[in-house]
Design an enzyme around this catalytic site. Structure first.
Site, PDB file in Angstrom:
ATOM      1  N   GLY A  55       0.858  -1.178   0.000  1.00  0.00           N
ATOM      2  CA  GLY A  55       0.000   0.000   0.000  1.00  0.00           C
ATOM      3  C   GLY A  55       0.888   1.219   0.000  1.00  0.00           C
ATOM      4  N   CYS A  82       5.247  -6.048   1.760  1.00  0.00           N
ATOM      5  CA  CYS A  82       5.575  -4.615   1.757  1.00  0.00           C
ATOM      6  C   CYS A  82       4.809  -3.881   2.871  1.00  0.00           C
ATOM      7  CB  CYS A  82       5.337  -4.018   0.371  1.00  0.00           C
ATOM      8  SG  CYS A  82       6.154  -2.418   0.196  1.00  0.00           S
ATOM      9  N   TYR A  83       3.844  -3.001   2.522  1.00  0.00           N
ATOM     10  CA  TYR A  83       3.076  -2.338   3.590  1.00  0.00           C
ATOM     11  C   TYR A  83       2.440  -3.390   4.506  1.00  0.00           C
ATOM     12  CZ  TYR A  83      -0.511   0.380   5.980  1.00  0.00           C
ATOM     13  OH  TYR A  83      -1.301   0.945   6.947  1.00  0.00           O
ATOM     14  N   HIS A 169       8.441  -7.487  -3.086  1.00  0.00           N
ATOM     15  CA  HIS A 169       7.226  -7.878  -3.816  1.00  0.00           C
ATOM     16  C   HIS A 169       7.456  -9.201  -4.553  1.00  0.00           C
ATOM     17  CE1 HIS A 169       4.765  -4.271  -3.259  1.00  0.00           C
ATOM     18  NE2 HIS A 169       5.926  -3.640  -3.194  1.00  0.00           N
ATOM     19  N   GLU A 171       5.341 -10.942  -6.009  1.00  0.00           N
ATOM     20  CA  GLU A 171       4.387 -11.110  -7.116  1.00  0.00           C
ATOM     21  C   GLU A 171       4.902 -10.568  -8.439  1.00  0.00           C
ATOM     22  OE1 GLU A 171       4.201  -9.097  -4.595  1.00  0.00           O
ATOM     23  OE2 GLU A 171       3.220  -7.202  -5.037  1.00  0.00           O
ATOM     24  N   SER A 223     -17.969  -5.910 -29.643  1.00  0.00           N
ATOM     25  CA  SER A 223     -17.175  -5.254 -30.691  1.00  0.00           C
ATOM     26  C   SER A 223     -16.508  -6.273 -31.592  1.00  0.00           C
ATOM     27  CB  SER A 223     -16.102  -4.389 -30.033  1.00  0.00           C
ATOM     28  OG  SER A 223     -15.130  -5.222 -29.423  1.00  0.00           O
ATOM     29  N   GLY A 224     -16.468  -7.531 -31.143  1.00  0.00           N
ATOM     30  CA  GLY A 224     -15.713  -8.536 -31.891  1.00  0.00           C
ATOM     31  C   GLY A 224     -14.287  -8.635 -31.377  1.00  0.00           C
ATOM     32  N   GLY A 225     -13.926  -7.776 -30.415  1.00  0.00           N
ATOM     33  CA  GLY A 225     -12.624  -7.887 -29.760  1.00  0.00           C
ATOM     34  C   GLY A 225     -12.645  -9.045 -28.768  1.00  0.00           C
ATOM     35  N   VAL A 226     -11.483  -9.367 -28.223  1.00  0.00           N
ATOM     36  CA  VAL A 226     -11.372 -10.531 -27.334  1.00  0.00           C
ATOM     37  C   VAL A 226     -12.269 -10.379 -26.103  1.00  0.00           C
ATOM     38  CG1 VAL A 226      -9.775 -11.929 -25.978  1.00  0.00           C
ATOM     39  CG2 VAL A 226      -8.963 -10.786 -28.054  1.00  0.00           C
ATOM     40  N   ASP A 227     -12.192  -9.218 -25.453  1.00  0.00           N
ATOM     41  CA  ASP A 227     -12.844  -9.082 -24.150  1.00  0.00           C
ATOM     42  C   ASP A 227     -14.368  -9.154 -24.252  1.00  0.00           C
ATOM     43  OD1 ASP A 227     -10.241  -8.615 -23.562  1.00  0.00           O
ATOM     44  OD2 ASP A 227     -10.457  -6.460 -23.283  1.00  0.00           O
ATOM     45  N   SER A 228     -14.932  -8.379 -25.177  1.00  0.00           N
ATOM     46  CA  SER A 228     -16.396  -8.405 -25.249  1.00  0.00           C
ATOM     47  C   SER A 228     -16.864  -9.760 -25.775  1.00  0.00           C
ATOM     48  CB  SER A 228     -16.939  -7.253 -26.093  1.00  0.00           C
ATOM     49  OG  SER A 228     -16.488  -7.324 -27.419  1.00  0.00           O
ATOM     50  N   SER A 229     -16.056 -10.419 -26.610  1.00  0.00           N
ATOM     51  CA  SER A 229     -16.452 -11.737 -27.117  1.00  0.00           C
ATOM     52  C   SER A 229     -16.498 -12.770 -25.991  1.00  0.00           C
ATOM     53  CB  SER A 229     -15.466 -12.226 -28.184  1.00  0.00           C
ATOM     54  OG  SER A 229     -15.503 -11.362 -29.292  1.00  0.00           O
ATOM     55  N   LYS A 373      -5.403 -10.274 -19.432  1.00  0.00           N
ATOM     56  CA  LYS A 373      -5.708 -10.634 -20.825  1.00  0.00           C
ATOM     57  C   LYS A 373      -5.498 -12.118 -21.120  1.00  0.00           C
ATOM     58  CE  LYS A 373      -6.833  -8.632 -24.752  1.00  0.00           C
ATOM     59  NZ  LYS A 373      -7.790  -7.507 -24.838  1.00  0.00           N
TER      60      LYS A 373
END
Ligand code: XMP
Length: 517
Positions: A55, A82-83, A169, A171, A223-229, A373
């Site tokens: 944080g 960390c924090y 960190h 991660e 939209s035909g993009g990855v995310d909305s598909s 992604k």
């Protein structure tokens, strides 16, 4: 919920989702909760382990997020990062001070004691540090297990109570053995079995969506993009025909792409699909416009005019769904569950749409909001979306509008679509596709003299662009083999009417951008 649960308790750090993602990569189901989640609620969730995030604050700031001391009586194995590490020390009676010298960047740490946390980690290793405070005195019962040149307690623990803390960190990938350290905490300290897979994400999300949506309708802009598909496929699995996808075809997509999107979603998935064909409308709005920013503005504004117009027609009597993914939320400054303000607004992302005031949905649904992604792609593949869509390259919202320099006309769109299809076809055949992050054709507003047979020509120039990049912030032009370039050039001049010259863009970013406008 059959899986064991790891809670990431969010104290406002910028890496909270990255921690969650690393935990998921270990096959452990993970949820992020705010730092002020009531202890009763935490107890009821029955987590097998908890990770405190970093944080931006100092534990001594009056506004800094704290945790009740009683938390540590719940008996839950805990890793503070960390924090989170400083907070654990401070709350249990240790001392935190300001460093004389902040540590930032890659730092070497040395282990001083054996620790379960360092199983299979070399005695010296490089980690990522970013802190101005440090733990100068450990709470009673704790011991130091690693230090750096400037940080005496880079890692400390109380193994009897299963409390572990690291100032660095684990991660981030710069911490070379970071993932191993997280694995050690999850598997050796907490006893997770690694019983979570992507199928579980799908099943859990589908169940949660069904419960949330009930009998109501859902509308999604596709939209035909990855995310909305992927969001569409997930919602379709959850509620079938209660889902309506609205696909606005502005005519600036790649060759045959609109048909492909329509075919995919009408044939493979159960839903109501509305394709709004408004190519002519966009052409009219763009007539005579040559300024790149104005073109972008018109395309963006008209897109939403058409989209919201369709929503008004269809009726907003249910939920509004969006394919927002986690990086969109960081870019929009909304990634911080703790609300501590560390994740500043970088840009307002196109996926985070402002709703017109006269449209009132019952709520917004973002089923992919916590995924990165590549996780979204993995879900998409599991749901049966064609690889061509799941592994689609980034494609700008304004589409070919930013790849046609000067005025956009029907003829120019056709030339560019044909040229782009030829270029992509050759790249695919050459096997070079997997090394390239993005490749496309551009139609500059340039005509040049050429010769075809015995005739002089005066026709269009096509530029081809291909880049390699990790994150699109910087990019390098791709070293496509000459013989591939030769075939592309040959085919473009022979097969695409009104093209008589081809150039290859050899500009990196910076100073160039990936797109031409
Ligand atoms: P630039 O041209 O800025 O592009 O180097 C970096 C990446 O962003 C994509 N891009 C866009 N994506 N809407 C989008 O959704 C846009 O307006 C837009 N402009 C550029 C570009 O294709 C590349 O992947």
């Amino acid at each position: 919920m059959a899986n064991q649960l790891c809670i990431v308790l969010d104290f406002g750090g910028q890496y909270n989702q990255l921690i969650a993602r690393r935990v998921r990569e270990c096959g452990v189901y993970c949820e992020i909760r705010r730092f002020d989640t009531p202890l009763d609620e935490i107890k009821a969730l029955n987590p097998t382990g908890i990770i405190f995030t970093g944080g931006p604050n100092s534990v001594y700031d009056s506004a800094s997020p704290h945790i009740a001391k009683a938390y540590f009586d719940l008996g839950i194995p805990t890793l503070g990062i960390c924090y989170g590490c400083q907070l654990m020390a401070y709350t249990l009676g240790g001392t935190v001070e300001s460093c004389e010298k902040s540590e930032y960047g890659k730092i070497d740490i040395t282990q001083s004691e054996d620790s379960l946390l360092f199983t299979d980690v070399p005695a010296e290793s490089t980690v990522w540090m970013s802190h101005t405070d440090f733990v100068s005195k450990l709470p009673e019962g704790f011991r130091t297990t690693a230090h750096s040149a400037d940080c005496p307690a880079a890692a400390f623990e109380c193994p009897e109570r299963k409390f572990y803390a690291v100032q660095f960190h684990p991660e981030v990938t710069h911490s070379v053995f970071g993932k191993q350290i997280l694995r050690n905490f999850l598997f050796h300290v907490c006893g997770f079995t690694g019983d979570w897979v992507m199928d579980d994400f799908i099943d859990n999300t589908v169940a949660a969506l069904r419960q949330q949506i009930g009998g109501k309708k859902v509308i999604l802009g596709l939209s035909g993009g990855v995310d909305s598909s992927v969001a569409a496929a997930l919602l379709s699995k959850a509620v079938g025909k209660q889902l309506t996808c609205v696909f606005v075809d502005h005519g600036l997509m790649r060759k045959d792409e609109g048909d492909f999107v329509e075919e995919t979603f009408t044939k493979l998935f159960d839903m109501q699909f509305i394709r709004v064909n408004c190519q002519q409308h966009f052409l009219e709005q763009l007539k005579g416009v040559t300024d790149p920013e104005q073109k972008r503005r018109i395309i963006g504004t008209e897109f939403y005019n058409v989209f919201w117009g369709k929503i008004r027609e269809t009726g907003a009597d249910g939920f509004f769904a969006q394919g927002t993914i986690y990086p969109d939320r960081i870019e929009s400054g909304k990634g911080n569950a703790a609300g501590q303000g560390s994740t500043d607004v970088i840009k307002t992302h196109h996926n985070m749409v402002a709703m017109p005031e006269d449209i009132h949905f019952a709520g917004t649904i973002e089923p992919l909001k916590d995924l990165f992604k590549d996780e979204v792609r993995a879900v998409g593949e599991k749901l049966g979306i064609p690889r061509e869509l799941v592994w689609r390259q980034p494609f700008p919202g304004p589409g070919l509008g930013v790849r046609i320099i000067g005025e956009i006309t029907e003829e120019k769109i056709r030339i560019l679509q044909e040229a782009d299809a030829v270029f992509r076809d050759e790249i695919r055949k050459s096997g070079a596709e997997q090394d390239l992050k993005q490749f496309f054709a551009v139609l500059p507003d340039v005509r040049t003299v050429g010769v075809m047979g015995d005739h002089r020509t005066y026709d269009h120039l096509i530029a081809i662009r291909a880049v390699t990049t990790d994150d699109f912030m910087t990019a390098d032009w791709a070293r496509i083999p000459y013989d591939v370039l030769a075939r592309v050039s040959n085919r473009l001049c022979n097969e695409v009417a009104h093209v008589n010259r081809v150039v290859y863009d050899i500009t990196s970013k910076p100073p160039g951008t990936v797109e031409w406008e």
